[in-house]
Structures are given as structure tokens and as C-alpha cells.
Design a protein around this motif. Sequence first.
Motif, PDB file in Angstrom:
ATOM      1  N   TRP A 245      42.367   4.821  12.882  1.00 29.22           N
ATOM      2  CA  TRP A 245      41.424   5.644  12.106  1.00 29.22           C
ATOM      3  C   TRP A 245      41.158   5.021  10.742  1.00 29.22           C
ATOM      4  O   TRP A 245      40.018   4.969  10.280  1.00 29.22           O
ATOM      5  N   ILE A 246      42.206   4.531  10.091  1.00 36.98           N
ATOM      6  CA  ILE A 246      42.050   3.916   8.767  1.00 36.98           C
ATOM      7  C   ILE A 246      41.141   2.699   8.844  1.00 36.98           C
ATOM      8  O   ILE A 246      40.206   2.551   8.051  1.00 36.98           O
ATOM      9  N   LEU A 247      41.407   1.820   9.795  1.00 39.72           N
ATOM     10  CA  LEU A 247      40.625   0.591   9.921  1.00 39.72           C
ATOM     11  C   LEU A 247      39.173   0.877  10.278  1.00 39.72           C
ATOM     12  O   LEU A 247      38.269   0.155   9.859  1.00 39.72           O
ATOM     13  N   LYS A 248      38.950   1.943  11.005  1.00 40.75           N
ATOM     14  CA  LYS A 248      37.592   2.302  11.393  1.00 40.75           C
ATOM     15  C   LYS A 248      36.803   2.881  10.226  1.00 40.75           C
ATOM     16  O   LYS A 248      35.598   2.648  10.094  1.00 40.75           O
ATOM     17  N   ASN A 249      37.491   3.618   9.349  1.00 38.82           N
ATOM     18  CA  ASN A 249      36.774   4.437   8.372  1.00 38.82           C
ATOM     19  C   ASN A 249      36.900   4.015   6.906  1.00 38.82           C
ATOM     20  O   ASN A 249      36.175   4.542   6.068  1.00 38.82           O
ATOM     21  N   HIS A 250      37.781   3.086   6.584  1.00 36.41           N
ATOM     22  CA  HIS A 250      38.022   2.838   5.157  1.00 36.41           C
ATOM     23  C   HIS A 250      36.800   2.290   4.439  1.00 36.41           C
ATOM     24  O   HIS A 250      36.614   2.538   3.242  1.00 36.41           O
ATOM     25  N   GLN A 251      35.926   1.586   5.127  1.00 35.37           N
ATOM     26  CA  GLN A 251      34.741   1.050   4.467  1.00 35.37           C
ATOM     27  C   GLN A 251      33.709   2.147   4.161  1.00 35.37           C
ATOM     28  O   GLN A 251      32.883   1.985   3.262  1.00 35.37           O
ATOM     29  N   ASN A 252      33.768   3.250   4.887  1.00 32.50           N
ATOM     30  CA  ASN A 252      32.782   4.320   4.678  1.00 32.50           C
ATOM     31  C   ASN A 252      32.862   4.920   3.289  1.00 32.50           C
ATOM     32  O   ASN A 252      31.891   5.479   2.786  1.00 32.50           O
ATOM     33  N   ILE A 253      34.035   4.834   2.671  1.00 31.76           N
ATOM     34  CA  ILE A 253      34.206   5.448   1.357  1.00 31.76           C
ATOM     35  C   ILE A 253      33.330   4.774   0.312  1.00 31.76           C
ATOM     36  O   ILE A 253      32.999   5.347  -0.715  1.00 31.76           O
ATOM     37  N   SER A 254      32.910   3.531   0.574  1.00 31.95           N
ATOM     38  CA  SER A 254      32.108   2.783  -0.397  1.00 31.95           C
ATOM     39  C   SER A 254      30.766   3.437  -0.667  1.00 31.95           C
ATOM     40  O   SER A 254      30.127   3.182  -1.683  1.00 31.95           O
ATOM     41  N   LYS A 255      30.312   4.295   0.235  1.00 31.54           N
ATOM     42  CA  LYS A 255      29.020   4.957   0.022  1.00 31.54           C
ATOM     43  C   LYS A 255      29.047   5.873  -1.196  1.00 31.54           C
ATOM     44  O   LYS A 255      28.006   6.233  -1.737  1.00 31.54           O
ATOM     45  N   ASN A 256      30.248   6.278  -1.635  1.00 29.87           N
ATOM     46  CA  ASN A 256      30.364   7.173  -2.776  1.00 29.87           C
ATOM     47  C   ASN A 256      30.569   6.431  -4.098  1.00 29.87           C
ATOM     48  O   ASN A 256      30.807   7.053  -5.121  1.00 29.87           O
ATOM     49  N   ILE A 257      30.528   5.098  -4.059  1.00 31.50           N
ATOM     50  CA  ILE A 257      30.645   4.324  -5.294  1.00 31.50           C
ATOM     51  C   ILE A 257      29.247   4.171  -5.875  1.00 31.50           C
ATOM     52  O   ILE A 257      28.414   3.441  -5.350  1.00 31.50           O
ATOM     53  N   LEU A 258      28.984   4.876  -6.948  1.00 27.25           N
ATOM     54  CA  LEU A 258      27.630   4.979  -7.492  1.00 27.25           C
ATOM     55  C   LEU A 258      27.470   4.151  -8.751  1.00 27.25           C
ATOM     56  O   LEU A 258      28.424   3.913  -9.493  1.00 27.25           O
TER      57      LEU A 258
ATOM     58  N   LEU B 257      32.984  26.095  14.793  1.00 24.96           N
ATOM     59  CA  LEU B 257      32.602  24.694  14.575  1.00 24.96           C
ATOM     60  C   LEU B 257      33.297  23.850  15.635  1.00 24.96           C
ATOM     61  O   LEU B 257      34.348  23.267  15.396  1.00 24.96           O
ATOM     62  N   PRO B 258      32.727  23.759  16.833  1.00 24.89           N
ATOM     63  CA  PRO B 258      33.371  23.002  17.919  1.00 24.89           C
ATOM     64  C   PRO B 258      33.646  21.542  17.564  1.00 24.89           C
ATOM     65  O   PRO B 258      34.564  20.937  18.116  1.00 24.89           O
ATOM     66  N   ASP B 259      32.869  20.981  16.640  1.00 23.98           N
ATOM     67  CA  ASP B 259      33.061  19.586  16.223  1.00 23.98           C
ATOM     68  C   ASP B 259      33.848  19.493  14.919  1.00 23.98           C
ATOM     69  O   ASP B 259      33.701  18.524  14.170  1.00 23.98           O
ATOM     70  N   TYR B 260      34.723  20.465  14.664  1.00 22.28           N
ATOM     71  CA  TYR B 260      35.397  20.512  13.365  1.00 22.28           C
ATOM     72  C   TYR B 260      36.251  19.271  13.097  1.00 22.28           C
ATOM     73  O   TYR B 260      36.428  18.869  11.937  1.00 22.28           O
ATOM     74  N   LYS B 261      36.774  18.633  14.141  1.00 21.84           N
ATOM     75  CA  LYS B 261      37.614  17.451  13.923  1.00 21.84           C
ATOM     76  C   LYS B 261      36.806  16.300  13.336  1.00 21.84           C
ATOM     77  O   LYS B 261      37.293  15.548  12.491  1.00 21.84           O
ATOM     78  N   GLU B 262      35.559  16.152  13.783  1.00 22.50           N
ATOM     79  CA  GLU B 262      34.689  15.136  13.210  1.00 22.50           C
ATOM     80  C   GLU B 262      34.329  15.495  11.766  1.00 22.50           C
ATOM     81  O   GLU B 262      34.284  14.632  10.894  1.00 22.50           O
ATOM     82  N   ARG B 263      34.119  16.770  11.517  1.00 28.38           N
ATOM     83  CA  ARG B 263      33.819  17.208  10.148  1.00 28.38           C
ATOM     84  C   ARG B 263      35.042  17.035   9.254  1.00 28.38           C
ATOM     85  O   ARG B 263      34.912  16.730   8.067  1.00 28.38           O
ATOM     86  N   GLU B 264      36.220  17.227   9.814  1.00 24.67           N
ATOM     87  CA  GLU B 264      37.447  17.027   9.046  1.00 24.67           C
ATOM     88  C   GLU B 264      37.590  15.572   8.616  1.00 24.67           C
ATOM     89  O   GLU B 264      38.138  15.275   7.552  1.00 24.67           O
ATOM     90  N   ARG B 265      37.099  14.659   9.433  1.00 29.13           N
ATOM     91  CA  ARG B 265      37.107  13.246   9.049  1.00 29.13           C
ATOM     92  C   ARG B 265      36.319  13.038   7.763  1.00 29.13           C
ATOM     93  O   ARG B 265      36.730  12.312   6.862  1.00 29.13           O
ATOM     94  N   LEU B 266      35.166  13.699   7.654  1.00 28.64           N
ATOM     95  CA  LEU B 266      34.369  13.628   6.427  1.00 28.64           C
ATOM     96  C   LEU B 266      35.149  14.188   5.259  1.00 28.64           C
ATOM     97  O   LEU B 266      35.096  13.675   4.139  1.00 28.64           O
ATOM     98  N   TYR B 267      35.914  15.252   5.517  1.00 28.63           N
ATOM     99  CA  TYR B 267      36.732  15.890   4.493  1.00 28.63           C
ATOM    100  C   TYR B 267      37.769  14.898   3.948  1.00 28.63           C
ATOM    101  O   TYR B 267      37.960  14.768   2.751  1.00 28.63           O
ATOM    102  N   LEU B 268      38.416  14.184   4.851  1.00 31.08           N
ATOM    103  CA  LEU B 268      39.455  13.243   4.438  1.00 31.08           C
ATOM    104  C   LEU B 268      38.884  12.046   3.681  1.00 31.08           C
ATOM    105  O   LEU B 268      39.572  11.431   2.872  1.00 31.08           O
ATOM    106  N   LEU B 269      37.628  11.724   3.932  1.00 30.03           N
ATOM    107  CA  LEU B 269      36.994  10.603   3.242  1.00 30.03           C
ATOM    108  C   LEU B 269      36.387  10.978   1.903  1.00 30.03           C
ATOM    109  O   LEU B 269      35.852  10.140   1.199  1.00 30.03           O
ATOM    110  N   SER B 270      36.506  12.253   1.522  1.00 28.56           N
ATOM    111  CA  SER B 270      35.744  12.758   0.381  1.00 28.56           C
ATOM    112  C   SER B 270      36.517  12.766  -0.926  1.00 28.56           C
ATOM    113  O   SER B 270      36.018  13.265  -1.934  1.00 28.56           O
TER     114      SER B 270
END
Length: 202
Positions: free
Chosen positions: A58-71, A185-198
Motif C-alpha cells: 500500500w505504501i509503495l503504491k500510494n506514497h507518490q499521491n501525497i505530492s498533489k497536496n504540495i502547493l 458507504l460501501p466503498d468506505y475502504k477506498e475513501r479511507e485510503r484518501l483519509y490516510l493520505l490527507s
Amino acid sequence: MKQYVKLGEDDFELEIVRKRNIKHIYLKILEPKKLQIRTNIWLSKEEILAFIEKKSPWILKNHQNISKNILNNDEMLYLGTIFKKDQLLNQKEDIDKFYRNKAIEKITPMVYSFADTMGLYPTQIKFRKNKRRWGSCSYRNNINLNTNLIKHDIKFIEYVVVHELAHIKHKNHKKEFWALVEKYLPDYKERERLYLLSVNDL
């Protein structure tokens, strides 16, 4: 002294925060290649590393996504989209005031809509800028929401709203709580991923 952990071909900086009152272990991606673990004072370093290894796909898949919040200094997030500040703010308008006003305007109706659907009604809804939590539900069923929620897209906001409303019925995170969240929210686990990246926006 900085600590590092190797995942795949990359070294990740590791920040460990220990507090007595933390019951579980929490992982957050602070920025690309920087992780934070929050846990109690008793968990061993070996157990922490084993937990990180378990979460490594999960970390390797998602760690680059956090860069979208670098403004850039002239940019701001609003409902999951990056805007130039002058597109949204008046010259003298304070950014925190903008987020607070928009959070009250956009999120309050969402809370009442889900409350009607779930049959769970908060005693009060309060908004404030918070450095540690996106939301909370008190034992008196007061819902407190972070004004910075309005930076994120609707799916993220809905996850936090449903999560806190579910705490009106279940004051814990046991299986009954998650079953209630999943019902609405049947897809809550996917939404939780967004939560952890926030975490960068807290």
C-alpha cells in the motif's frame, strides 16, 4: 537522528511518535518517502517494522499521491482541486476565513442529509480548524468538523461525515461501527485510503 526503513528499492524516512494513551498503531504518509507511525510507548521497534513491512504494498503504491497536496505559495486547494488564490479570494480575504465559511456552507447540508438517511442526528455541528483531527463526535453527540475538510473532494468529506455520524450509535471502532459505515458507504475502504493520505492538510 533520522531513522530510515527500506521498502522495495527505496529508503523511507521514518518518524515514530509514541504516547501512552494511543491504543493502536497508525500509519500516515507525510510526504513522498516519509512515513509517520503513531503508537503507544510499549510497542517494540521490531513490531513497528513488521507492521510497516505488512503495509509496504500500500505504501509503495500510494506514497507518490501525497505530492498533489504540495502547493506553490500562490495556490490553494478547494474541493479537491488546486486553484490560484486570486481565483477564489478577494485581495483582503483571509484564507482560513474562506475555508471556514465554505465548510459551513457546503458541509452542513451534507451532514443533515446523511443524518436523515442514517436516522442519526447530532446535537450540534461545530466547525473549527484542528491540527490533529478531521472530525470527532462527543458523548453528547456533538459533531466537530475541521474547516480544512473543504480542501478535499466530496468523497473524502462524505467519509468523515458518515464516520462521525456513525459514532452517535457506536462510540468505538468495533465491527458493528464499520458495518454501519459500510451500509451507507460501501466503498468506505477506498475513501479511507484518501483519509490516510490527507495528513498534510491538518
